[in-house]
Design an enzyme around this catalytic site. Structure first.
Site, PDB file in Angstrom:
ATOM      1  N   GLY A   1      30.182  39.144  45.515  1.00 41.03           N
ATOM      2  CA  GLY A   1      30.198  38.087  44.516  1.00 41.03           C
ATOM      3  C   GLY A   1      28.819  37.738  43.996  1.00 41.03           C
TER       4      GLY A   1
ATOM      5  N   ILE B   1      29.112  36.387  40.423  1.00 38.82           N
ATOM      6  CA  ILE B   1      29.503  34.979  40.310  1.00 38.82           C
ATOM      7  C   ILE B   1      28.345  34.075  40.730  1.00 38.82           C
ATOM      8  CG2 ILE B   1      31.097  33.200  41.142  1.00 38.82           C
ATOM      9  CD1 ILE B   1      32.361  35.213  39.239  1.00 38.82           C
TER      10      ILE B   1
ATOM     11  N   TYR C   1      40.269  51.766  38.560  1.00 35.58           N
ATOM     12  CA  TYR C   1      40.373  51.742  40.017  1.00 35.58           C
ATOM     13  C   TYR C   1      38.998  51.877  40.687  1.00 35.58           C
ATOM     14  CZ  TYR C   1      45.421  52.248  39.447  1.00 35.58           C
ATOM     15  OH  TYR C   1      46.737  52.051  39.106  1.00 35.58           O
TER      16      TYR C   1
ATOM     17  N   ILE D   1      20.615  54.345  48.825  1.00 29.90           N
ATOM     18  CA  ILE D   1      19.549  55.191  48.285  1.00 29.90           C
ATOM     19  C   ILE D   1      19.445  55.043  46.770  1.00 29.90           C
ATOM     20  CG2 ILE D   1      21.013  57.264  48.037  1.00 29.90           C
ATOM     21  CD1 ILE D   1      18.539  58.875  49.010  1.00 29.90           C
ATOM     22  N   GLU D   2      20.592  54.787  46.116  1.00 30.55           N
ATOM     23  CA  GLU D   2      20.591  54.676  44.656  1.00 30.55           C
ATOM     24  C   GLU D   2      19.777  53.483  44.159  1.00 30.55           C
ATOM     25  OE1 GLU D   2      24.539  56.521  45.931  1.00 30.55           O
ATOM     26  OE2 GLU D   2      23.329  54.790  46.518  1.00 30.55           O
TER      27      GLU D   2
ATOM     28  N   LYS E   1      29.046  34.658  62.505  1.00 32.79           N
ATOM     29  CA  LYS E   1      28.061  35.601  63.041  1.00 32.79           C
ATOM     30  C   LYS E   1      26.970  35.869  61.993  1.00 32.79           C
ATOM     31  CE  LYS E   1      28.938  36.708  66.593  1.00 32.79           C
ATOM     32  NZ  LYS E   1      28.785  35.953  67.866  1.00 32.79           N
TER      33      LYS E   1
ATOM     34  N   CYS F   1      45.760  45.626  21.907  1.00 37.41           N
ATOM     35  CA  CYS F   1      45.313  47.010  21.741  1.00 37.41           C
ATOM     36  C   CYS F   1      46.495  47.977  21.861  1.00 37.41           C
ATOM     37  CB  CYS F   1      44.199  47.324  22.730  1.00 37.41           C
ATOM     38  SG  CYS F   1      43.266  48.821  22.305  1.00 37.41           S
TER      39      CYS F   1
ATOM     40  N   HIS G   1      40.641  43.075  21.156  1.00 38.52           N
ATOM     41  CA  HIS G   1      40.748  42.481  22.491  1.00 38.52           C
ATOM     42  C   HIS G   1      40.252  41.029  22.444  1.00 38.52           C
ATOM     43  CE1 HIS G   1      41.573  46.100  25.046  1.00 38.52           C
ATOM     44  NE2 HIS G   1      41.066  46.718  23.987  1.00 38.52           N
TER      45      HIS G   1
ATOM     46  N   GLU H   1      40.547  38.719  24.508  1.00 38.52           N
ATOM     47  CA  GLU H   1      40.144  38.196  25.821  1.00 38.52           C
ATOM     48  C   GLU H   1      38.632  38.247  26.033  1.00 38.52           C
ATOM     49  OE1 GLU H   1      41.254  42.602  26.750  1.00 38.52           O
ATOM     50  OE2 GLU H   1      41.768  41.039  25.300  1.00 38.52           O
TER      51      GLU H   1
END
Length: 534
Positions: free
Chosen positions: A15, A18, A53, A148-149, A186, A379, A503, A505
């Site tokens: 997050g 956010i 996905y 590493i990226e 923890k 769409c 779109h 939204e």
């Protein structure tokens, strides 16, 4: 320019987006102009060709940039519009450096990660920040410390920390605090994550902990001690009822005040607008049910902006919208599932690509049209609404889109002329802001309150203009057009039957909902009350 850099540790998907958006919102509430940059360490140039996905929805910016969904959260929280340059990827950085090498910009030099790649990263950050005219630039480094990226990007911001005056840059590290079976929080993973960050030359001034429940005082003390930060700068970002509550949650812990103190920003007076919006959202009593019929229903992030836009419409109508995801293919397999749609107060068909599930979506559209259930198509949802109408009302048997059937006798949906022969997939669609003129007296004009609109697009196919007159003679109205391109389809006389090629939204904001979503929820509330009377 003031910079706030946010890194993440322990695991991805905590997050950070956010967190950044919430910090930015609070600074904006104090009167400061804020912009945000998302760094994605993948080698893709942008998010345009990624499966939902993999990374959730692809968010489209006004300039046509196809970016990570975090930039959608930035835009919604900050109520701003970003550009493709606000999303920096490894692919973009390397592409630019290699292009410079080929032009001879580095003539005589060996091109290396340091300084050439890191310099390019810093240049991109500073150019975007300067062009924005913002007071504060928030930077989210995607992924997890240790990947590493991410190394070149972490090195670049380390150098920025060295180059900028100390009062111009602050580092925030977001980590996960887990609970054991006894409910004890923890802190070891957080400690190790900060240790790894320090090994790279970065020391966070603030630690934001993600947890299910508020951070316990003992855990806060331990993190402050072992991570060498003041206790008041260990911030609990525990699970909230809604993401729009997070700015209030961290504000109450004094984070904004501490950041302004570090960055030497004068304290402003909070206008209270965000708090009022959240209060309205939490005080809603009415409830309606919406079915979103799609193909990526197993991952809600695939339709994140739609879900947020529905929420915005609910806030404006003082109504909570319960959203259920309906897998389109289940409707194709069992018509009993189609009949179950009668329990909903509204049906929405989102955008998408490919033929899978399209027949199921059209069954849902037909059910909405015949039973006068409020319907919104977006769409692909508009294209399928036109195909369904052509088949079942305009008597064009086997009408289809050439995307699904190149040999259809009635190609009511066809590829955009400029897309013919385009081979590359990335960044080649009709993308970003385009305007539309709305038909005088139409439902669309009533919905928007104007006859001129600008909305965001992402498509390769469109309504075939050769069939427009024939379709309109049977009752559908194409009430929004961009020259000879159909942007909106509506059916007059229905409670709410509205479909757009664009779109809506992507431009919806909390407190300022997109007109189609505001109208959909309003129609759903009215429909629910009518059914309750019956």
């Amino acid at each position: 320019m003031k910079y706030i850099v946010v890194t993440g540790g322990v695991m991805s998907g905590l997050g950070k987006g956010i967190t950044i958006a919430s910090i930015g919102r609070n600074l904006k509430n104090k009167g400061y102009k804020v912009t945000a940059i998302k760094i994605d360490p993948y080698i893709n140039i942008d998010a345009g060709t990624m499966s939902p996905y993999q990374h959730g929805e692809v968010f489209v910016l006004r300039d046509g940039g196809e970016v990570d969904l975090d930039l959608g959260n930035y835009e919604r929280f900050l109520d701003t519009e970003l550009t493709r340059d606000h999303n920096i990827t490894t692919g973009k950085v390397y592409q630019e450096v290699i292009a410079k090498e080929r032009r001879g910009d580095y003539l005589g030099k060996t091109v290396q990660i340091i300084p050439h790649i890191t310099n390019e990263i810093k240049n991109k950050i500073r150019k975007v920040a300067a062009r924005s005219g913002a007071d504060v630039c928030l930077i989210e480094i995607g992924g997890t410390v240790g990947d590493i990226e991410s190394m070149p990007f972490l090195e670049a911001v380390r150098q920025m920390h060295r180059e900028e005056p100390s009062e111009n840059i602050v580092f925030i590290h977001v980590t996960l605090v887990m609970e054991d079976l006894q409910g004890e929080q923890k802190t070891k993973p957080t400690q190790h994550s900060v240790k790894e960050l320090r090994a790279l030359g970065l020391s966070p001034e603030v630690i934001v902990t993600r947890s299910k429940t508020p951070l316990q005082e003992s855990a806060k003390e331990k993190i402050a001690l072992f991570c060498d930060v003041p206790q008041e700068l260990v911030i609990s970002a525990h699970d909230a009822g809604d993401i729009y509550e997070v700015p209030l949650e961290i504000e109450e812990q004094g984070l904004t005040t501490q950041l302004m103190k570090h960055l030497r920003l004068e304290s402003g007076v909070d206008d209270g607008g965000w708090r009022e919006m959240v209060a309205r959202m939490k005080s809603t009593t009415d409830e309606v049910k919406l079915a979103i019929v799609g193909k990526y229903t197993n991952l809600e992030d695939s339709y994140l902006s739609i879900l947020e836009a529905v929420k915005h419409g609910g806030i404006d109508n003082a109504c909570r919208v319960e959203v259920n995801m309906v897998e389109a293919e289940t409707l194709e397999e069992d018509l009993v599932e189609v009949e179950k749609l009668k329990q909903y107060d509204g049906i929405l068909i989102p955008g998408g690509f490919g033929g899978r599930g399209t027949e199921g979506k059209m069954l849902a559209i037909k059910f909405a049209r015949e039973n006068d259930i409020p319907f919104l198509g977006i769409c692909l949802g508009m294209q399928l609404a036109v195909i369904e109408f052509a088949r079942n009302v305009a008597n064009l048997e086997n009408a289809n889109s050439t995307e699904f059937d190149e040999d259809t006798p009635y190609p009511v949906i066809d590829i955009l002329p400029e897309q013919t022969g385009v081979a590359d997939m990335g960044g080649t669609m009709r993308l970003g802001d385009y305007d539309a003129i709305l038909k005088e007296g139409s439902f669309a004009t009533k919905l928007y309150g104007t006859n001129y609109i600008v909305e965001r697009h992402r498509h390769r196919y469109e309504v075939n203009p050769e069939f427009v007159d024939r379709l309109e003679s049977f009752g559908i109205v194409f009430s929004g057009k961009n020259k000879n391109r159909m942007e909106i389809a509506e059916i007059p006389g229905k409670r709410f039957f509205f479909a757009s090629q664009f779109h809506p939204e992507f431009k919806s904001r909390p407190g300022r909902p997109s007109p189609p979503f505001k109208g959909l929820v309003r129609a759903m509330c009215k429909y629910r009350k009518e059914r309750e009377v019956q």
